[in-house]
Write a protein that holds these residues in place. Structure first.
Motif, PDB file in Angstrom:
ATOM      1  N   PRO A  49       0.774  -9.539   2.636  1.00  0.00           N
ATOM      2  CA  PRO A  49       0.934  -8.254   3.337  1.00  0.00           C
ATOM      3  C   PRO A  49       0.803  -7.022   2.434  1.00  0.00           C
ATOM      4  O   PRO A  49       0.253  -6.002   2.863  1.00  0.00           O
ATOM      5  CB  PRO A  49       2.345  -8.347   3.938  1.00  0.00           C
ATOM      6  CG  PRO A  49       3.031  -9.453   3.199  1.00  0.00           C
ATOM      7  CD  PRO A  49       1.973 -10.391   2.734  1.00  0.00           C
ATOM      8  N   VAL A  50       1.291  -7.104   1.193  1.00  0.00           N
ATOM      9  CA  VAL A  50       1.195  -5.938   0.301  1.00  0.00           C
ATOM     10  C   VAL A  50      -0.269  -5.713  -0.085  1.00  0.00           C
ATOM     11  O   VAL A  50      -0.789  -4.588  -0.061  1.00  0.00           O
ATOM     12  CB  VAL A  50       2.086  -6.131  -0.957  1.00  0.00           C
ATOM     13  CG1 VAL A  50       1.855  -5.029  -1.967  1.00  0.00           C
ATOM     14  CG2 VAL A  50       3.551  -6.203  -0.548  1.00  0.00           C
ATOM     15  N   THR A  51      -0.955  -6.813  -0.401  1.00  0.00           N
ATOM     16  CA  THR A  51      -2.385  -6.705  -0.747  1.00  0.00           C
ATOM     17  C   THR A  51      -3.152  -6.122   0.441  1.00  0.00           C
ATOM     18  O   THR A  51      -3.989  -5.225   0.259  1.00  0.00           O
ATOM     19  CB  THR A  51      -2.958  -8.096  -1.117  1.00  0.00           C
ATOM     20  OG1 THR A  51      -2.107  -8.695  -2.092  1.00  0.00           O
ATOM     21  CG2 THR A  51      -4.365  -7.987  -1.658  1.00  0.00           C
ATOM     22  N   ALA A  52      -2.852  -6.612   1.647  1.00  0.00           N
ATOM     23  CA  ALA A  52      -3.559  -6.130   2.846  1.00  0.00           C
ATOM     24  C   ALA A  52      -3.331  -4.627   3.037  1.00  0.00           C
ATOM     25  O   ALA A  52      -4.264  -3.885   3.370  1.00  0.00           O
ATOM     26  CB  ALA A  52      -3.081  -6.898   4.072  1.00  0.00           C
ATOM     27  N   GLN A  53      -2.103  -4.182   2.779  1.00  0.00           N
ATOM     28  CA  GLN A  53      -1.796  -2.746   2.893  1.00  0.00           C
ATOM     29  C   GLN A  53      -2.623  -1.933   1.901  1.00  0.00           C
ATOM     30  O   GLN A  53      -3.130  -0.856   2.213  1.00  0.00           O
ATOM     31  CB  GLN A  53      -0.325  -2.539   2.506  1.00  0.00           C
ATOM     32  CG  GLN A  53       0.638  -2.283   3.645  1.00  0.00           C
ATOM     33  CD  GLN A  53       2.015  -1.973   3.065  1.00  0.00           C
ATOM     34  OE1 GLN A  53       2.567  -2.761   2.289  1.00  0.00           O
ATOM     35  NE2 GLN A  53       2.574  -0.827   3.417  1.00  0.00           N
ATOM     36  N   LEU A  54      -2.762  -2.473   0.680  1.00  0.00           N
ATOM     37  CA  LEU A  54      -3.502  -1.741  -0.360  1.00  0.00           C
ATOM     38  C   LEU A  54      -5.007  -1.782  -0.097  1.00  0.00           C
ATOM     39  O   LEU A  54      -5.699  -0.801  -0.369  1.00  0.00           O
ATOM     40  CB  LEU A  54      -3.148  -2.296  -1.744  1.00  0.00           C
ATOM     41  CG  LEU A  54      -1.726  -1.933  -2.176  1.00  0.00           C
ATOM     42  CD1 LEU A  54      -1.275  -2.749  -3.376  1.00  0.00           C
ATOM     43  CD2 LEU A  54      -1.632  -0.439  -2.499  1.00  0.00           C
TER      44      LEU A  54
END
Ligand code: PMP
Length: 283
Positions: free
Chosen positions: A263-268
């Protein structure tokens, strides 16, 4: 494809651009380079790329024109070529001299080269890739964007030959970066990346990604990340001008998180796309 390149103040068909065999770039890899991504004919983070280029030149004591000159070259390069999305490649070597000598003569003028190549821009979340952990065999001035890239090439080849997209490099028990990209890890919601030092190239995409992470309210730590802690990782991604934010789902046989883009990678990834859209004024 016909392309026009810049060489020492001239605009030439790529096939007609030639440099001396006594150029120190050819003899010693005595030079630096820079790569600037262009979206819809607009250079992205150009000032940061040109500032890094000036730092590389200063580290090697090579005298060459500054950012204003290169900004004009990039504008003209885009006007003379048909590409909308592209990578600008700039290479500056110390120049050519009459004889091969390790110690450069003082009165040399730098060889200046710039060209454009097509860029396949990602607008969706890229599929995760696998990396392989390898020893960082490169020299100890990885902060200079030198054209001397043999270590990077050997490592990249070794990774490719065993079916991996990129090597993940370790030195003295800590992750440095990839062969042509920076490394990020996410653990317990905290974003980690290696601190700037002589052991990594200070990626412009790295800095931009850190800025985006901070804007998203994420906790970021520029700290050396231990190889021993890789097993506790939730997410891993790589950054570079051409890869942008690239999710990684596997290190050798070890699956990261649940094997999908976290999820953090997807946000970035989404925030990075938004930066590009803002540059192109696409709503
Ligand atoms: N590290 C290395 C070794 C690189 O060659 C690159 C550039 N390809 C990067 C990191 C990423 O730099 P940037 O984000 O400025 O493209």
């Amino acid at each position: 494809m016909h392309s026009t390149v810049f060489l020492n103040g001239e605009w030439l068909a790529a096939a007609a651009a030639k440099v001396s065999v006594y150029d120190r770039g050819f003899l010693f890899a005595d030079g630096i380079y820079e790569v600037v991504p262009v979206y819809q004919r607009r250079p992205f983070l150009m000032a940061d790329h040109l500032a890094r280029m000036e730092r590389s030149l200063a580290a090697l004591n090579i005298t060459a024109p500054g950012a204003d000159y290169w900004q004009a070259v990039i504008t003209e390069l885009l006007a003379r070529n048909q590409l909308d999305d592209a990578l600008v490649y700039i290479q500056i070597t110390r120049g050519a001299e009459a004889n091969r000598s390790h110690i450069p003569t003082s009165a040399m003028s730098a060889t200046l080269f710039a060209s454009l190549s097509p860029l396949n821009v990602h607008w969706h979340q890229p599929a995760p890739l696998a990396v392989t952990l390898l020893d960082d065999i490169r020299w100890l001035r990885c902060d200079i964007k030198s054209i001397s890239l043999l270590g990077n090439i050997m490592l990249k080849q070794q990774a490719h030959n065993s079916g991996f997209a990129e090597p993940l490099l370790q030195r003295d028990g800590y992750i440095t970066e990839g062969a042509s990209c920076n490394f990020f890890a996410v653990r317990d919601g905290v974003v980690y990346t290696a601190p700037k030092s002589h052991l990594i190239l200070p990626g412009i995409t790295r800095d931009h990604t850190l800025e985006l992470a901070r804007e998203l309210g994420l906790e970021v730590r520029e700290e050396a990340f231990a190889v021993a802690d890789l097993a506790q990782l939730d997410e891993l991604f790589l950054t570079s001008s051409s890869r942008e934010v690239q999710p990684i789902d596997r290190i050798d046989a070890m699956i990261i998180g649940n094997g999908e883009c976290g999820p953090v990678t997807a946000q970035l990834v989404a925030a990075y796309h938004a930066s590009k859209r803002k540059l192109c004024e696409i709503s």
